[in-house]
Motif scaffolding. Sequence first.
Motif, mmCIF file in Angstrom:
data_model
loop_
_atom_site.group_PDB
_atom_site.id
_atom_site.type_symbol
_atom_site.label_atom_id
_atom_site.label_comp_id
_atom_site.label_asym_id
_atom_site.label_seq_id
_atom_site.Cartn_x
_atom_site.Cartn_y
_atom_site.Cartn_z
ATOM 1 N N ASP A 1 -9.100 -42.526 -90.867
ATOM 2 C CA ASP A 1 -8.304 -41.301 -90.716
ATOM 3 C C ASP A 1 -7.161 -41.257 -91.726
ATOM 4 O O ASP A 1 -6.873 -40.216 -92.312
ATOM 5 N N ARG B 1 -8.421 -40.378 -95.123
ATOM 6 C CA ARG B 1 -8.866 -38.977 -95.182
ATOM 7 C C ARG B 1 -7.695 -38.007 -95.222
ATOM 8 O O ARG B 1 -7.756 -36.966 -95.876
ATOM 9 N N GLU C 1 -10.778 -31.027 -77.083
ATOM 10 C CA GLU C 1 -12.182 -31.131 -76.705
ATOM 11 C C GLU C 1 -12.257 -31.184 -75.181
ATOM 12 O O GLU C 1 -11.706 -32.084 -74.555
ATOM 13 N N GLU D 1 -8.279 -42.262 -75.794
ATOM 14 C CA GLU D 1 -7.865 -41.612 -77.040
ATOM 15 C C GLU D 1 -7.134 -42.595 -77.954
ATOM 16 O O GLU D 1 -7.376 -42.645 -79.161
ATOM 17 N N ASN E 1 -8.453 -43.843 -81.635
ATOM 18 C CA ASN E 1 -7.620 -43.650 -82.822
ATOM 19 C C ASN E 1 -7.276 -44.964 -83.500
ATOM 20 O O ASN E 1 -7.148 -45.032 -84.729
ATOM 21 N N PRO F 1 -7.270 -33.761 -86.094
ATOM 22 C CA PRO F 1 -8.495 -33.110 -85.615
ATOM 23 C C PRO F 1 -9.704 -33.580 -86.416
ATOM 24 O O PRO F 1 -9.570 -34.131 -87.502
ATOM 25 N N ARG F 2 -10.878 -33.314 -85.868
ATOM 26 C CA ARG F 2 -12.113 -33.707 -86.558
ATOM 27 C C ARG F 2 -12.570 -32.649 -87.553
ATOM 28 O O ARG F 2 -13.671 -32.726 -88.086
ATOM 29 N N ASP G 1 -12.690 -30.525 -91.134
ATOM 30 C CA ASP G 1 -12.566 -30.959 -92.522
ATOM 31 C C ASP G 1 -11.184 -30.543 -93.045
ATOM 32 O O ASP G 1 -10.497 -29.685 -92.480
ATOM 33 N N ASN H 1 -10.325 -45.966 -85.461
ATOM 34 C CA ASN H 1 -10.601 -45.098 -86.618
ATOM 35 C C ASN H 1 -9.400 -44.941 -87.540
ATOM 36 O O ASN H 1 -9.446 -44.151 -88.490
ATOM 37 N N HIS I 1 -7.670 -34.646 -80.125
ATOM 38 C CA HIS I 1 -7.899 -35.335 -81.392
ATOM 39 C C HIS I 1 -6.787 -34.951 -82.362
ATOM 40 O O HIS I 1 -6.735 -33.808 -82.838
ATOM 41 N N GLU J 1 -6.844 -31.020 -82.107
ATOM 42 C CA GLU J 1 -8.079 -30.409 -81.608
ATOM 43 C C GLU J 1 -8.217 -30.732 -80.129
ATOM 44 O O GLU J 1 -7.950 -31.856 -79.702
#
Length: 785
Positions: A436, A439, A240, A425, A429, A267-268, A270, A432, A264, A238
Amino acid sequence: MKIALLCGGPSLERGISLNSARSVADHLGGDGIEIVPIYFDHKKRAYHVSPSQLYSNTPSDFDFKLKKTAKYLSKTALSKILKTVDLAFPVMHGQFGEDGTIQRFLGRLQVPYVGSGVEACKRCFDKFEANEFIKSKGFYTLPSAVLKIHTNDHKEILEAFFEKHKVKRAVVKPATGGSSIGVFSVKSAEEALEKVRVLFSKRMDTRVVLEPFCDGTEFTVIILQNRFGMPVAVMPTEIETDYEGNQIFDYRKKYLPTRQVTYHCPPRFDNSTIEKIQVQAEQLFTVLGMRDFARFDGWLLPDGKIWFSDFNPISGMEQNSFLFQQAARVGLSHRDLLRFIVGNAAERNGLKFPEARANKKRQKKVNVLFGGSTSERQVSLMSGTNAWLKLRRSEKYSPKPFLLDMEENVWEVPYALTLNHTVEEVQANLENAEDDEMRLKWLEAKVKMRLALPDEAFTEKFFVPKKMSLEEFIAESRFVFIGLHGGVGENGTLQGMLKRAGVKFNGSGEKASEICMDKYVTGEKLKGMESEGIFVAPKKSIALYEFPADLEKFWQECISELGSKTLIVKPQDEGCSSGIVRLRSAKDLEKYLKLSRKGAPSIPMGTFEGQKSIIEMPLDPIARVILERFIEVDAICVKGDRLKWKKKDGWIEVTVGLLSDKDGGAIRALSPSLTVAEGSVLSVEEKFQGGTGINITPPSEDIVAPAVLKRVKVSIEKVADRLGLAGYARVDAFMNVDNGDIIVIEVNTAPALTPSTVLFHQALAEKPPIYPLSLLEKLIENKGY
């Protein structure tokens, strides 16, 4: 297997092609694979170049001397050399490389090649035709119009388009240009007409595309073809960025590290949206008839629709490009990925691909540290990751990457996360990573399964990043390869900590680092060497709070004292490109002080006369600045294949690397590089980023006689001795082409080691040449490790 690596070409993205070729050579060569570099100049003339030329900053570094340094290949000679290779790998972007031209030439010679065929390239290359084609196949598209150079209906087409589609903002771009250059955002038919005229006047294309500006979220996705011929979309990235102020995701944002854009990956979006992007990308890869690999750019619209706006048959292959970044998310290293792509192309053509050798067990551990919180942290990220990736091919050392974050914590970084474009970045990362991974685990597993590779082919397993203090990091290190620039990594702080802990490190010690970090102290230390032809520019150190209210009077006093009508201003204790501006008046000084006092993160392009790019400012408040005489240099530029030099006072700007051959041995100067700035001051990109700036190593004998160059090298070694430099360093200076006198600008004790930095150029100019991996090993060996 012999692989012809085809790079360069007439496109404006030829500098990116050079970066791509360098990455392929670094990560694919060896293990039974011989790389044969073939470079096409801007007129599509072919040359068999040496691998060392791939490490140049831009094609302009060597275009003007190709006849001396490379072997010209006539069409017959080119055909002959191509028939001796097993496979060709075109890494040219834009015209000639991605439009089907080189593919058709290779096809006529019956030379197998990597990548999509002629028809697929032609179908993808024209943005208008590609949009019309995918619309005819039922994919969602935005409306578009095309304008042709030789027709007189441009104004009518533009006005009708804006009125029909109720357009408030549009994009104007060359129909067959690359994905980044010559792309404009406009707000009216009048402004669009102006940009169309610019594109046509510069002959950037004969057709221009107009389309509404897309209101959505931009993304890019890599598609790989597995050994069964099935396309597999990897993890999208992604994009941004700030689209206000008529900005777009342009060449600078795409290829140069900057906080103006954030990537990203993952990406953010879903998971269902990610899967939808992947499925549509795979369908388009098939519909367009593509092969091996590609990169598609697209938009996720607010209503959930997906529009694919750009199709690139040859994705950029810079070291931290989307291609490598996305593949790393599923565990593929640079080498794994290139072997996968080229191996499948070989299999498709009935060729046996050499098996990869397992790396020999390496005993000596090296912890590579990069990042930090200075304005040069993005250069540090490039330096550190480049050193780490190259040392992975070493048979002596086993490197591990570590990030010094913005709060001075240290993280052990998984392979995939080193390839983000900025320190911010990478840090986000890392923080998170666990969430991540939970997910996206099933999506990553699905991609791996569809790539149809055995588990051992994914050599870079993900792990939860480990966070520690700087002291804990030092305690578990035997050798620290310092890839930091500015701040604690270059001012002696880290060097002192490592020395006290008994940990070896590259570069100069605590005292020399501390001296060289402060530009004013460096100048004071070098005074008294004038009889040896070594000078420093007259300068004045002043704290921000010491500037008087009457800046006009102060300015007149300064230019009188320093002997110059214009001055250079720079932070006293920052890196070599941060906050450096040429001032032409008291008003300029006032403007600079306002920016400094309010803590501006950067100075927008064009704020000062002659400022051709954004100037990054220090993150920490500026306490003191230096005002110094501006040295007027001779006008030197490269136009096509010619080097033009207009002599003024005989001063040119050079940068000179220094290297010790052994632990405690004398430090010697490498061959100087002539640096050519686009504006008044060399930007950070021109110094360190491949595809920008010009560095000529060594300077042409038409400009500098060998005897003068020899004297300069001796002077630089005297400077190193006076400052107590060790291991390696870099000195930036002005030199006089007539007598070899030098004016030292600054000294860097932890010089950048980005993929195309001058230190590599200069080492390659040695006899015998020192290749990048050997140079990096030498920087460790010469500290006794």
